[in-house]
Design an enzyme around this catalytic site. Sequence first.
Site, mmCIF file in Angstrom:
data_model
loop_
_atom_site.group_PDB
_atom_site.id
_atom_site.type_symbol
_atom_site.label_atom_id
_atom_site.label_comp_id
_atom_site.label_asym_id
_atom_site.label_seq_id
_atom_site.Cartn_x
_atom_site.Cartn_y
_atom_site.Cartn_z
ATOM 1 N N GLU A 1 1.529 -0.373 -5.119
ATOM 2 C CA GLU A 1 0.612 0.726 -5.420
ATOM 3 C C GLU A 1 1.517 1.945 -5.567
ATOM 4 O OE1 GLU A 1 -3.486 2.605 -3.638
ATOM 5 O OE2 GLU A 1 -1.822 2.365 -2.234
ATOM 6 N N ASP B 1 0.837 -1.189 0.000
ATOM 7 C CA ASP B 1 0.000 0.000 0.000
ATOM 8 C C ASP B 1 0.881 1.251 0.000
ATOM 9 O OD1 ASP B 1 -2.745 1.203 0.493
ATOM 10 O OD2 ASP B 1 -1.689 1.955 2.258
#
Length: 657
Positions: free
Chosen positions: A361, A325
């Site tokens: 990401e 993330d």
Amino acid sequence: MAAKQSGQGGAVIFETGVDFAVWSHHAGQIELCLFDDDDKEFTRLPMARDDDHVHRLFVDGLKQGARYGFRADGIYAPDNGLWFDPAKLLVDPYAKELDRPFRYDPLLGVFGEETRHLVPKAIVTRDTPVTPQKPLFKPGGFIYEVAVRPFTMLHPDVPEAQRGTVSALAHPAVVSHLKRIGVDAIELMPITAWIDERHLPPLGLHNGWGYNPIAFMALDPRLVPGGMAELRDTVARLHAEGIGVILDLVFNHTGESDRYGSTLSLRGLDNLCFYRHAQHRPGELINDTGTGNTVACDHPYIRQLIIDSLRHFVLGAGIDGFRFDLAPVLGRTANGFEGHGETLTAILADDVLADRVMIAEPWDIGPGGYQLGNFPAPFLEWNDRVRDDLRCYWRGDAYKTGPLATALAGSSDIFSRNGGAATRSVNFLAAHDGFTLKDLVSYSGKHNEANGEENRDGHNENHSWNNGVEGDTRYPDIIARRRDDVEALLSTLFVTRGSVMLTAGDEGGRSQRGNNNAYCQDNDITWVDWSTLDDELITHTAFVSALRKRFSVFSQATFLSGDGDVAWIAPSGQPMTVSDWETPDFATLGMVLSTTDNNSRKTVRIAVLFNRSEVAQTFSLPGPLPAAWRQLTATGEKKAAAQTTVPPRSVSFYLEN
């Protein structure tokens, strides 16, 4: 008490006792706190600091199952980046099991307030190693993004006691669904221990996504009540069915948040070292994540903690890979993002991690935070450019034929930089963050009122459309249009070069009632209602997923070049002209691919015809007449004429005999 080594942190069981270690440069004194089964703190033991700032203590006679925490004493001066408060019980950053979930309480952030009754205790555990097999997922495959709790909370075949847990993912009914739609790997949204953001409890809301971690290794007891054994068994059962498991992990921030947040672990142990601070202003936390703090991933201790956490899940459960993330934080230093920085390099160089699937990401909100295409190979990267271009194409935006073709061909404009010869794209249309696929074609704007922030949260630009009515409707024609649009979007996604990702439930038309930031909706807004899923859409997803597996061209990593591998055709069957490409509202496009048919092992041609217009379009299929093409559909194959009709708002597939 004899000294034994246990690395830079954690609790290691020996025959005669347990060795504890925790790192802190600035603490004056760290104490080990032990608790009995009634949650009573029965002793505090001072730890000795070594030359590397590791505080150690060996406790004779202690056994597996002991419950513990730390207290750190020192200077309390938040304006100087120092948060030492011996009244705060601190969770071991290397904790591998906790006795309860985290629960937010304002006292967790108040200096001098005792918190032992509020903070989970770490449990001394013994590792049960597995021999990891080669990752089942290969780039080019189909990733299925799963939020564990919402995915099974309403599943009628899963026993009620098992719903919402990792073990439910191995239930035969769930596995049957995954295999029906051809999933190659499930990507589990965070399952490590997290805490609610402090603004949620007063609103009666709870974080249902888990992107607010405290402990990087410990599994959250709400999702994985059986601990590592439950995760290990679930992974093994999915592997037996040919399905890989990828963990979505958060190393970019923690739930301790900004300076008004809680003191639970890293902050209380050595805030100044473990988080990033403004230059020359140690009391100001950097907020590259939008969540209040940023972990200093370039600090040697944090770097090793990340490596050890990843190794823990591979060696302890056989995990196939990881999705990171807000991954630019992993490469951030005081000078900005470094794609070949020490932490990213160390992850790829580790002997246990070197063959794992790594997915970034590639953005955060800090300076230079958009790094799509800049992560080192073999990192795969979430590609929001593909997401937006495909959405805009089907919405009807002008000048989107070229971007559509670029996305279909593997996004060479992004991944050919720095000499790249292959795509590393993870293509998706919707993810946990944003509209569901059905809501994308049902809402022109977000509707996040239930989040308690007066609809200010969440993305404002979603490249969405509502087909004439905002939200739910009973008009059959609008319902049909929306379904056609979802089917066309699914078809397009599954013929893109690169890996593809679908969020759980999107294959059946799941809705979140227009909420595009549903992290705090642990309720029927996010829970997949299996009784309402559209079985025809699921069948279509299974069909296009099977096409992807049957024809090798879709999962290959090299870019489509036009040099014999692909022909772009107009409805006339002739190659696209410059004028065609530059026509703003050009609504039809054909992609003809040379490929191996894995069913027959022959080299064949497959034609994929796109029609985003509101009327049926006649296409002339290429090749010498009489053309010998068969149309491929979810219900079987049928002979096609040299001229074929592609319905409005649809994608059609043809195989040359």
